[in-house]
Write an enzyme that holds these catalytic residues in place. Structure first.
Site, mmCIF file in Angstrom:
data_model
loop_
_atom_site.group_PDB
_atom_site.id
_atom_site.type_symbol
_atom_site.label_atom_id
_atom_site.label_comp_id
_atom_site.label_asym_id
_atom_site.label_seq_id
_atom_site.Cartn_x
_atom_site.Cartn_y
_atom_site.Cartn_z
ATOM 1 N N GLY A 249 0.834 -1.208 0.000
ATOM 2 C CA GLY A 249 0.000 0.000 0.000
ATOM 3 C C GLY A 249 0.864 1.251 0.000
ATOM 4 N N ARG B 219 -12.527 2.683 6.269
ATOM 5 C CA ARG B 219 -11.203 2.716 5.625
ATOM 6 C C ARG B 219 -10.068 2.693 6.646
ATOM 7 N NH1 ARG B 219 -13.646 7.366 5.300
ATOM 8 N NH2 ARG B 219 -12.820 9.079 6.538
ATOM 9 N N ASN B 220 -10.371 3.021 7.906
ATOM 10 C CA ASN B 220 -9.353 3.021 8.954
ATOM 11 C C ASN B 220 -9.436 1.818 9.882
ATOM 12 O OD1 ASN B 220 -8.179 5.338 7.991
ATOM 13 N ND2 ASN B 220 -9.539 6.674 9.171
ATOM 14 N N ASP C 146 -4.960 3.686 12.271
ATOM 15 C CA ASP C 146 -4.825 5.105 11.902
ATOM 16 C C ASP C 146 -4.960 6.033 13.097
ATOM 17 O OD1 ASP C 146 -4.794 6.239 8.819
ATOM 18 O OD2 ASP C 146 -5.126 4.098 9.054
ATOM 19 N N LYS D 238 5.720 0.143 7.676
ATOM 20 C CA LYS D 238 5.488 1.474 7.107
ATOM 21 C C LYS D 238 6.826 2.178 7.046
ATOM 22 C CE LYS D 238 0.843 2.726 8.538
ATOM 23 N NZ LYS D 238 0.022 3.786 9.112
ATOM 24 N N ASP E 92 -11.390 9.882 13.628
ATOM 25 C CA ASP E 92 -11.437 9.518 12.204
ATOM 26 C C ASP E 92 -11.829 8.052 12.055
ATOM 27 O OD1 ASP E 92 -11.295 9.888 9.487
ATOM 28 O OD2 ASP E 92 -9.108 9.880 9.369
HETATM 29 P P1 AMP Z 1 -2.095 3.770 6.088
HETATM 30 O O1 AMP Z 1 -1.005 4.703 5.749
HETATM 31 O O2 AMP Z 1 -2.036 3.277 7.500
HETATM 32 O O3 AMP Z 1 -3.467 4.291 5.725
HETATM 33 O O4 AMP Z 1 -1.861 2.465 5.161
HETATM 34 C C1 AMP Z 1 -2.051 2.476 3.769
HETATM 35 C C2 AMP Z 1 -2.572 1.112 3.309
HETATM 36 O O5 AMP Z 1 -1.635 0.081 3.620
HETATM 37 C C3 AMP Z 1 -3.878 0.690 4.017
HETATM 38 O O6 AMP Z 1 -5.013 1.186 3.389
HETATM 39 C C4 AMP Z 1 -3.787 -0.836 3.931
HETATM 40 O O7 AMP Z 1 -4.266 -1.284 2.691
HETATM 41 C C5 AMP Z 1 -2.305 -1.101 4.029
HETATM 42 N N1 AMP Z 1 -1.924 -1.420 5.417
HETATM 43 C C6 AMP Z 1 -1.569 -0.553 6.388
HETATM 44 N N2 AMP Z 1 -1.285 -1.199 7.534
HETATM 45 C C7 AMP Z 1 -1.471 -2.510 7.281
HETATM 46 C C8 AMP Z 1 -1.353 -3.710 8.085
HETATM 47 N N3 AMP Z 1 -0.999 -3.652 9.359
HETATM 48 N N4 AMP Z 1 -1.629 -4.888 7.495
HETATM 49 C C9 AMP Z 1 -1.990 -4.932 6.205
HETATM 50 N N5 AMP Z 1 -2.122 -3.866 5.406
HETATM 51 C C10 AMP Z 1 -1.869 -2.659 5.940
#
Ligand code: AMP
Length: 380
Positions: free
Chosen positions: A56, A178-179, A192, A81, A174
């Site tokens: 992502g 989506r979160n 989030d 991340k 929020d």
């Molecule tokens: P975020 O920046 O937290 O919104 O993450 C962006 C995207 O990455 C999310 O919409 C998910 O599709 C994916 N993602 C984030 N954290 C995870 C996780 N712990 N496990 C799997 N996918 C994740």
């Protein structure tokens, strides 16, 4: 140094409720944000992590997945991340802010922080891996595939995570499908975290007349009007999440503009019950959308009610009445879309004109096959 001064109570998040009970500590109360991170998050050596796939895109960089191999521990799939190169000190702080918050929580329905990598580059946040990704996309991909009990189970999990957060004095601000992240066992976890950062990051957040950035469709009226964010405003958002779940990821208020949503909600209009939604769940959503925030249920009560419904599945048999759904839909949209049914040639044409064509079949089933019956209903 942790500053325990009078201003500790300025922030909603910060209220120390009961001595001895674990309470959320706003990382802002630390003079040095790096210290807050290391207070709440474990430093992980980058050699224990393998990045295998990109899964992502986050605001600060890619989100990847791969195994975490901590010495003496079982290998664990994790999400990684990353903070992309060329960041400013402020961006690094904002990025790690989320870890300082997440690291304070320990609950099966809150995304679990494994740790952070700050001593090498790129800087990373390591969390448990959620195989099914975010809840809104997951539901859209699996439209109509779950039993009501499975859906209520997901909602129960989210409510339980939110009860934990509100008990700790943390206001999410929020909460939206989506979160929420979903794992391979359909367990839903709230994710989030952050304060303004979360809203900066959220494409749904729009600037209000007062300059704040708010995800209008998910936010309680008092939070939109004068930024009164509390656990009760999180309950309003939870009602919207219930609606998203029961309609398999449909967009709340469809293609209405943010201004029309604010106006309709202000005029007491509410979302209609989703198709095939048990009446008991729709009642709960409507309770979450009480204008007076003290009349909304607490997360504790929501969890208890959902548990009761799960234990007694026959209580979920009665579905929202389809003609009631139709009239509710009509009243709302008639109020914000002044299209006049008497100017159209057929019910289908009129619904098309107010961008509601996909409900034609439902109107027919509900006995509203002619424009006369529709006009009668809108005037009632
Ligand atoms: P975020 O920046 O937290 O919104 O993450 C962006 C995207 O990455 C999310 O919409 C998910 O599709 C994916 N993602 C984030 N954290 C995870 C996780 N712990 N496990 C799997 N996918 C994740």
């Amino acid at each position: 140094m942790l500053i325990l001064s009078a201003n500790i109570n300025i922030h909603e998040h910060n209220i120390i409720k009961y001595p001895g009970v674990r309470t959320y500590i706003d990382p802002l109360t630390y003079e040095d944000p790096n210290q807050a991170v290391h207070e709440f998050a474990q430093e992980i050596d980058v050699s224990f992590i393998s990045i295998e796939r990109i899964i992502g895109a986050g605001e600060f960089g890619e989100v990847c997945s791969g195994p975490l191999r901590l010495p003496g521990k079982r290998e664990l799939p994790v999400a990684i991340k990353t903070l992309k190169a060329g960041y400013t000190e402020q961006q690094r702080r904002d990025f790690l802010w989320e870890a300082s918050i997440m690291g304070q929580f320990d609950h099966p329905n809150i995304i679990h922080l494994e740790g952070v990598v700050t001593k090498s580059k790129p800087v990373m946040i390591i969390t448990e891996y959620m195989e099914n990704g975010s809840l809104d996309t997951f539901l859209k991909k699996n439209d109509g595939q779950f039993t009501v009990i499975q859906l209520v189970g997901m909602l129960r999990g989210i409510a339980s995570g939110m009860r934990y957060l509100s008990d700790m004095g943390y206001v999410h601000r929020d909460l939206a499908a989506r979160n929420i992240l979903v794992n391979s066992n359909l367990v839903c976890k709230v994710s989030d975290f952050g304060l303004s950062r979360v809203l900066e990051d959220d494409p749904e957040a729009a600037y209000t007349t007062r300059g704040g950035k708010i995800p209008i469709r998910w936010t309680a009226p008092e939070a939109i009007a004068y930024r009164k964010f509390t656990s009760a405003s999180d309950v309003w958002s939870y009602g919207i999440v219930m609606w998203e779940v029961m309609s398999y990821g449909e967009r709340p208020y469809w293609e209405m503009s943010n201004q029309d949503v604010i106006k309709a909600v202000e005029e007491s209009y509410r979302l209609p019950g989703p198709m095939d939604c048990p009446e008991a769940l729709y009642h709960l959503m409507m309770d979450c959308w009480q204008r007076e925030r003290s009349n909304r249920p607490k997360f504790d009560e929501i969890v208890c009610l959902l548990d009761k419904l799960i234990r007694n599945p026959s209580s979920l048999k009665k579905l929202v009445n389809s003609s009631h759904r139709v009239s509710n839909l009509l009243v709302e949209h008639a109020s914000v879309e002044p299209a006049n049914p008497t100017l159209a040639q057929s019910v289908g044409e009129w619904l098309d004109s107010i961008k509601m064509g996909r409900y034609t079949e439902l109107f027919m089933e509900g006995g509203y096959s002619s424009l006369d019956t529709v006009a009668q209903m809108t005037s009632e």
